[in-house]
Design a protein around this motif. Structure first.
Motif, PDB file in Angstrom:
ATOM      1  N   ASP A   1      -4.398   4.703  -9.698  1.00 31.04           N
ATOM      2  CA  ASP A   1      -3.465   3.629 -10.015  1.00 31.04           C
ATOM      3  C   ASP A   1      -2.263   4.163 -10.798  1.00 31.04           C
ATOM      4  O   ASP A   1      -2.377   5.141 -11.546  1.00 31.04           O
ATOM      5  CB  ASP A   1      -4.157   2.544 -10.828  1.00 31.04           C
ATOM      6  CG  ASP A   1      -5.144   1.743  -9.990  1.00 31.04           C
ATOM      7  OD1 ASP A   1      -5.159   1.910  -8.759  1.00 31.04           O
ATOM      8  OD2 ASP A   1      -5.901   0.942 -10.586  1.00 31.04           O
TER       9      ASP A   1
ATOM     10  N   HIS B   1      -2.506  -3.355   3.765  1.00 33.97           N
ATOM     11  CA  HIS B   1      -1.954  -2.038   4.071  1.00 33.97           C
ATOM     12  C   HIS B   1      -2.217  -1.701   5.525  1.00 33.97           C
ATOM     13  O   HIS B   1      -1.308  -1.325   6.262  1.00 33.97           O
ATOM     14  CB  HIS B   1      -2.542  -0.967   3.164  1.00 33.97           C
ATOM     15  CG  HIS B   1      -2.030   0.412   3.479  1.00 33.97           C
ATOM     16  ND1 HIS B   1      -0.700   0.750   3.353  1.00 33.97           N
ATOM     17  CD2 HIS B   1      -2.655   1.521   3.957  1.00 33.97           C
ATOM     18  CE1 HIS B   1      -0.526   2.002   3.713  1.00 33.97           C
ATOM     19  NE2 HIS B   1      -1.701   2.507   4.091  1.00 33.97           N
TER      20      HIS B   1
ATOM     21  N   ASP C   1      -3.205   5.404  -2.149  1.00 32.52           N
ATOM     22  CA  ASP C   1      -3.450   4.936  -3.513  1.00 32.52           C
ATOM     23  C   ASP C   1      -4.877   5.257  -3.951  1.00 32.52           C
ATOM     24  O   ASP C   1      -5.130   5.539  -5.125  1.00 32.52           O
ATOM     25  CB  ASP C   1      -3.201   3.433  -3.608  1.00 32.52           C
ATOM     26  CG  ASP C   1      -1.766   3.064  -3.273  1.00 32.52           C
ATOM     27  OD1 ASP C   1      -0.858   3.592  -3.927  1.00 32.52           O
ATOM     28  OD2 ASP C   1      -1.567   2.273  -2.344  1.00 32.52           O
ATOM     29  N   ALA C   2      -5.813   5.214  -3.014  1.00 30.47           N
ATOM     30  CA  ALA C   2      -7.205   5.499  -3.343  1.00 30.47           C
ATOM     31  C   ALA C   2      -7.367   6.932  -3.854  1.00 30.47           C
ATOM     32  O   ALA C   2      -8.195   7.198  -4.732  1.00 30.47           O
ATOM     33  CB  ALA C   2      -8.090   5.282  -2.118  1.00 30.47           C
TER      34      ALA C   2
ATOM     35  N   GLY D   1       0.789  -1.226   0.000  1.00 31.17           N
ATOM     36  CA  GLY D   1       0.000   0.000   0.000  1.00 31.17           C
ATOM     37  C   GLY D   1       0.816   1.269   0.000  1.00 31.17           C
ATOM     38  O   GLY D   1       2.015   1.293   0.292  1.00 31.17           O
ATOM     39  N   ASP D   2       0.127   2.371  -0.346  1.00 29.62           N
ATOM     40  CA  ASP D   2       0.727   3.699  -0.465  1.00 29.62           C
ATOM     41  C   ASP D   2       1.938   3.656  -1.385  1.00 29.62           C
ATOM     42  O   ASP D   2       3.009   4.174  -1.074  1.00 29.62           O
ATOM     43  CB  ASP D   2       1.066   4.273   0.913  1.00 29.62           C
ATOM     44  CG  ASP D   2      -0.193   4.647   1.699  1.00 29.62           C
ATOM     45  OD1 ASP D   2      -1.306   4.452   1.169  1.00 29.62           O
ATOM     46  OD2 ASP D   2      -0.059   5.118   2.827  1.00 29.62           O
TER      47      ASP D   2
ATOM     48  N   MET E   1      -2.722  -4.601  -9.482  1.00 25.33           N
ATOM     49  CA  MET E   1      -3.316  -3.872  -8.365  1.00 25.33           C
ATOM     50  C   MET E   1      -4.359  -4.763  -7.695  1.00 25.33           C
ATOM     51  O   MET E   1      -5.267  -5.279  -8.356  1.00 25.33           O
ATOM     52  CB  MET E   1      -3.962  -2.582  -8.859  1.00 25.33           C
ATOM     53  CG  MET E   1      -3.019  -1.645  -9.599  1.00 25.33           C
ATOM     54  SD  MET E   1      -1.662  -1.014  -8.570  1.00 25.33           S
ATOM     55  CE  MET E   1      -2.564  -0.054  -7.340  1.00 25.33           C
TER      56      MET E   1
ATOM     57  N   VAL F   1       0.751  -4.433  -6.109  1.00 22.54           N
ATOM     58  CA  VAL F   1       0.469  -3.382  -5.136  1.00 22.54           C
ATOM     59  C   VAL F   1      -0.860  -3.672  -4.450  1.00 22.54           C
ATOM     60  O   VAL F   1      -1.883  -3.833  -5.115  1.00 22.54           O
ATOM     61  CB  VAL F   1       0.420  -1.987  -5.794  1.00 22.54           C
ATOM     62  CG1 VAL F   1      -0.124  -0.948  -4.817  1.00 22.54           C
ATOM     63  CG2 VAL F   1       1.796  -1.570  -6.286  1.00 22.54           C
TER      64      VAL F   1
ATOM     65  N   GLU G   1      -6.719  -5.632  -3.834  1.00 19.17           N
ATOM     66  CA  GLU G   1      -7.270  -5.104  -2.587  1.00 19.17           C
ATOM     67  C   GLU G   1      -6.766  -5.931  -1.410  1.00 19.17           C
ATOM     68  O   GLU G   1      -6.356  -7.084  -1.558  1.00 19.17           O
ATOM     69  CB  GLU G   1      -8.799  -5.129  -2.635  1.00 19.17           C
ATOM     70  CG  GLU G   1      -9.411  -4.378  -3.812  1.00 19.17           C
ATOM     71  CD  GLU G   1      -9.107  -2.894  -3.797  1.00 19.17           C
ATOM     72  OE1 GLU G   1      -8.890  -2.339  -2.695  1.00 19.17           O
ATOM     73  OE2 GLU G   1      -9.098  -2.282  -4.881  1.00 19.17           O
TER      74      GLU G   1
ATOM     75  N   ARG H   1      -3.631  -2.023  -2.564  1.00 14.87           N
ATOM     76  CA  ARG H   1      -4.044  -0.615  -2.492  1.00 14.87           C
ATOM     77  C   ARG H   1      -4.143  -0.139  -1.046  1.00 14.87           C
ATOM     78  O   ARG H   1      -4.745  -0.791  -0.194  1.00 14.87           O
ATOM     79  CB  ARG H   1      -5.377  -0.403  -3.185  1.00 14.87           C
ATOM     80  CG  ARG H   1      -5.320  -0.470  -4.713  1.00 14.87           C
ATOM     81  CD  ARG H   1      -6.628  -0.038  -5.328  1.00 14.87           C
ATOM     82  NE  ARG H   1      -6.583  -0.065  -6.786  1.00 14.87           N
ATOM     83  CZ  ARG H   1      -6.950  -1.126  -7.512  1.00 14.87           C
ATOM     84  NH1 ARG H   1      -7.368  -2.225  -6.904  1.00 14.87           N
ATOM     85  NH2 ARG H   1      -6.883  -1.086  -8.826  1.00 14.87           N
TER      86      ARG H   1
END
Length: 224
Positions: free
Chosen positions: A124, A147, A119-120, A82-83, A133, A113, A135, A115
């Motif tokens: 992307d 994350h 990232d949100a 994440g991030d 990508m 990655v 979740e 998320r």
């Protein structure tokens, strides 16, 4: 504190052997996988876009740090917890160009990655980077990559988000050092990215701390 200087520390989590790396990442040798938290590409660019004078070159610094790890450990995949991107400013042409040049040097490397909250908002990364990508939780074997550390997951959680640091107290002051925080059900990784700051943590009962400093990693005794 262990007086032996070492570049990694071997631990067993959920029946898997993992290496905690002094360079603030985890290596899973059985999967030839690097696990990295909170790299925050484009954070300095985001601050400069707001008029805050901060150093340039953090993207290059992050990419060189990844290169150093790839040169030291046999790796087929990097999982980012994440991030990955800090904000929409991370899509600036210079930042994307640097990342694409790095990707061209590692075309066979799988990139995943998970998320995170940044990232949100950032969106992307460029499709040309060839990044999968996913979740949270993203589970591989007995491990669940997340994350947020408190994500409900089927396996042992490896997460970021907190940017943990440990305060080593000494006469006349102390040191804030990036650290890994390992518990019975989860491990929190230090922030990998340059210019990301840190949040001081204190281990709860049953948690272990490993600090990184000067390309070495050390366990912290429970009574510190």
């Amino acid at each position: 504190m262990n007086g032996l200087r070492q570049a990694h520390y071997v631990v067993e989590l959920a029946g898997e052997t993992l290496w905690l790396l002094a360079h603030k990442a985890v290596y899973w040798p059985a999967r030839k996988m690097l696990i990295v938290a909170d790299i925050h590409f484009g954070k300095a660019a985001a601050f400069r876009a707001l008029g805050v004078p901060v150093p340039r070159g953090t993207t290059t610094q992050n990419l060189l740090a990844l290169d150093a790890l790839l040169a030291s450990y046999a790796c087929e995949e990097i999982v980012f917890l994440g991030d990955f991107l800090h904000a929409r400013a991370a899509h600036a042409a210079a930042t994307v160009a640097a990342m694409l040049a790095w990707r061209a040097r590692h075309p066979q490397l799988r990139l995943t990655v998970v998320r995170g909250n940044h990232d949100a908002h950032a969106g992307d990364p460029a499709a040309a980077l060839g990044i999968a990508m996913v979740e949270e939780p993203h589970s591989v074997g007995p491990l669940s990559f997340c994350h947020h550390p408190d994500t409900v997951a089927p396996g042992y959680v490896l997460a970021g988000h907190v940017h943990p640091v440990f305060l080593l107290r000494a006469t006349g002051g102390g040191l804030r050092l990036p650290c890994f925080l390992l518990g019975r059900q989860r491990a929190i990784l230090p922030s990998f990215g340059a210019f990301t700051g840190g949040h001081a943590v204190r281990p709860a009962v049953g948690e272990r701390v490993y600090v990184t400093a000067d390309a070495a990693i050390f366990p912290i005794p429970a009574n510190c």
